[in-house]
Design an enzyme around this catalytic site. Structure first.
Site, PDB file in Angstrom:
ATOM      1  N   ASP A 199       0.807  -1.215   0.000  1.00 37.75           N
ATOM      2  CA  ASP A 199       0.000   0.000   0.000  1.00 37.75           C
ATOM      3  C   ASP A 199       0.846   1.273   0.000  1.00 37.75           C
ATOM      4  O   ASP A 199       0.375   2.332   0.426  1.00 37.75           O
ATOM      5  CB  ASP A 199      -0.951   0.000   1.199  1.00 37.75           C
ATOM      6  N   ASP A 237      -3.704  -4.492  -5.303  1.00 29.98           N
ATOM      7  CA  ASP A 237      -3.010  -3.207  -5.482  1.00 29.98           C
ATOM      8  C   ASP A 237      -1.529  -3.325  -5.850  1.00 29.98           C
ATOM      9  O   ASP A 237      -0.908  -2.321  -6.209  1.00 29.98           O
ATOM     10  CB  ASP A 237      -3.106  -2.323  -4.224  1.00 29.98           C
ATOM     11  N   ASP A 378     -11.411   0.783   5.466  1.00 33.29           N
ATOM     12  CA  ASP A 378     -10.277   1.025   4.577  1.00 33.29           C
ATOM     13  C   ASP A 378      -9.149   1.749   5.304  1.00 33.29           C
ATOM     14  O   ASP A 378      -8.022   1.787   4.826  1.00 33.29           O
ATOM     15  CB  ASP A 378     -10.702   1.882   3.382  1.00 33.29           C
TER      16      ASP A 378
END
Length: 405
Positions: A199, A237, A378
């Site tokens: 991330d 991601d 999130d």
């Protein structure tokens, strides 16, 4: 079926690998996937390369994978294994060989019917995150929030694996989920989420210390999944964020390719994450997927943890599929019931999408899945708690705004 010891399992992994080898645009919106802490009980409410042997015939390859995928149908005769976060016993990590699989095997993985791949339907975990939240909220007298969590818990949702689990917890989480799924004859969905520099250091920062540690961890995952009918989504991601933090993701495609090869050698069908329809252009994403070993995988996943409509994702995914030689794909519909809402992080006004289902149409779409856990935050944005924690009031909103039909 009683679970095997690590030594016996290692032999099975090697056997599966040998058998299969012989026979067979930076975006305005991010797709963010938050880790899940399985030990958390608090509930938060919002305040407002080896040379290959010759390949057998394609029919032999089909028979080999058919024999493999049918193993899960027999189910487990014992009770499911429950994760024990207090355990300190860490099983040895079997060595999963890196073997170049003949083209026939890769094509078999690509062409296996979805009814075989997901035989028995998608597994609903009665002890999943939403179910645990419902229990906690009920005990606290938070009736409406408990009801929303219970609604979510009735659908099949992916089980996420990452650095919040010790090796011992990881093994017990996988073994327990697989055993419970086999007992009812269903197919469980897992997500690996442990890539280094995960991330880009944002809300879900973390992951393995380096590539070597990641590949060791991935080998442990593969060794526990080998011999079972399961499906894995690889690293949400990870490939798309190359556009956002290239200095932290150098060489990532090669690392993922090695991880995918290990899963393939263990006979595990994998879908590499491919972002969403409003992030990386299809041709760019296809190039990254190729570099990351999509030819050894079942295909790719889109819209993980995001909100874009199925129609937009299918149009995007079909372009990516065409550019990757016909790779199959799955779409996350966990929170896209109201479409894009202007932000990726606990988007206000979002709703649950259509319930998960296996597809049997003429396109490359394999399934609509709930990969993201609806109700899991999130991150600390739009009133949410830390990434992965249960966001009770947000779950209520998702259920209230859910898609109909």
């Amino acid at each position: 079926m009683t679970h095997m010891t690590p030594t016996t399992r290692a032999a099975v992994v090697l056997g599966v690998a040998v058998a299969l080898t012989a026979g067979l645009a930076v975006a305005p919106a991010r797709a963010h996937a938050a880790p899940v802490d399985p030990s958390a009980t608090s509930v938060t409410a919002s305040p407002t390369t080896a040379s290959s042997p010759p390949a057998r015939s394609s029919k032999s390859a089909e028979r080999a994978i058919a024999a493999f995928t049918s193993r899960g149908e027999r189910g487990s005769t014992g009770a499911p294994v429950s994760p024990d976060p207090t355990s300190t016993s860490v099983p040895s990590v079997p060595s999963v060989p890196s073997v170049t699989t003949p083209a026939a095997v890769s094509q078999t993985i690509r062409t296996t019917p979805t009814t075989t791949l997901f035989r028995g339907g998608l597994y609903v975990d009665p002890a999943g995150e939403a179910a645990r939240a419902a229990t906690t909220l009920t005990s606290e007298g938070r009736t409406a929030e408990a009801a929303a969590a219970r609604t979510i818990s009735k659908q099949p949702v992916a089980t996420w694996l990452g650095s919040w689990l010790t090796d011992a917890q990881l093994v017990k989480k996988i073994d327990g989920t697989v055993a419970a799924a086999e007992k009812v004859g269903a197919t469980p969905l897992f997500v690996t989420y442990n890539i280094p520099n995960r991330d880009c250091g944002s809300h879900s920062a973390g992951g393995s210390a380096d590539n070597a540690a990641y590949l060791r961890w991935n080998s442990l995952v593969a060794s526990r999944l080998a011999g079972h009918r399961v499906v894995v989504v690889v690293e949400p991601d990870a490939l798309t964020l190359i556009s956002n933090c290239p200095e932290q993701t150098s060489g990532r495609e090669a690392t993922i390719a090695s991880a995918v090869a290990t899963l393939a050698d263990a006979g595990v069908p994998a879908y590499l994450d491919a972002g969403n329809s409003n992030w990386v252009p299809p041709q760019t994403m296809a190039a990254r997927l190729k570099a990351a070993g999509v030819d050894r995988a079942r295909g790719f996943a889109t819209n993980v943890s995001n909100y874009y409509p199925v129609e937009s994702e299918r149009a995007y995914a079909e372009k990516v599929s065409l550019a990757t030689g016909g790779a199959r794909y799955v779409i996350d519909t966990s929170r896209n019931g109201r479409g894009w809402k202007g932000t990726w992080c606990n988007a206000p006004g979002a709703g649950l999408g259509v319930v998960p289902s296996v597809q049997t149409g003429t396109t490359k779409l394999d399934a609509l899945l709930w990969i993201k856990t609806p109700g899991a935050s999130d991150g600390e944005c739009n009133g949410g708690p830390a990434a992965g924690k249960w966001h009770a009031s947000y779950a209520v909103q998702l259920v209230a705004n859910r898609a109909t039909g």
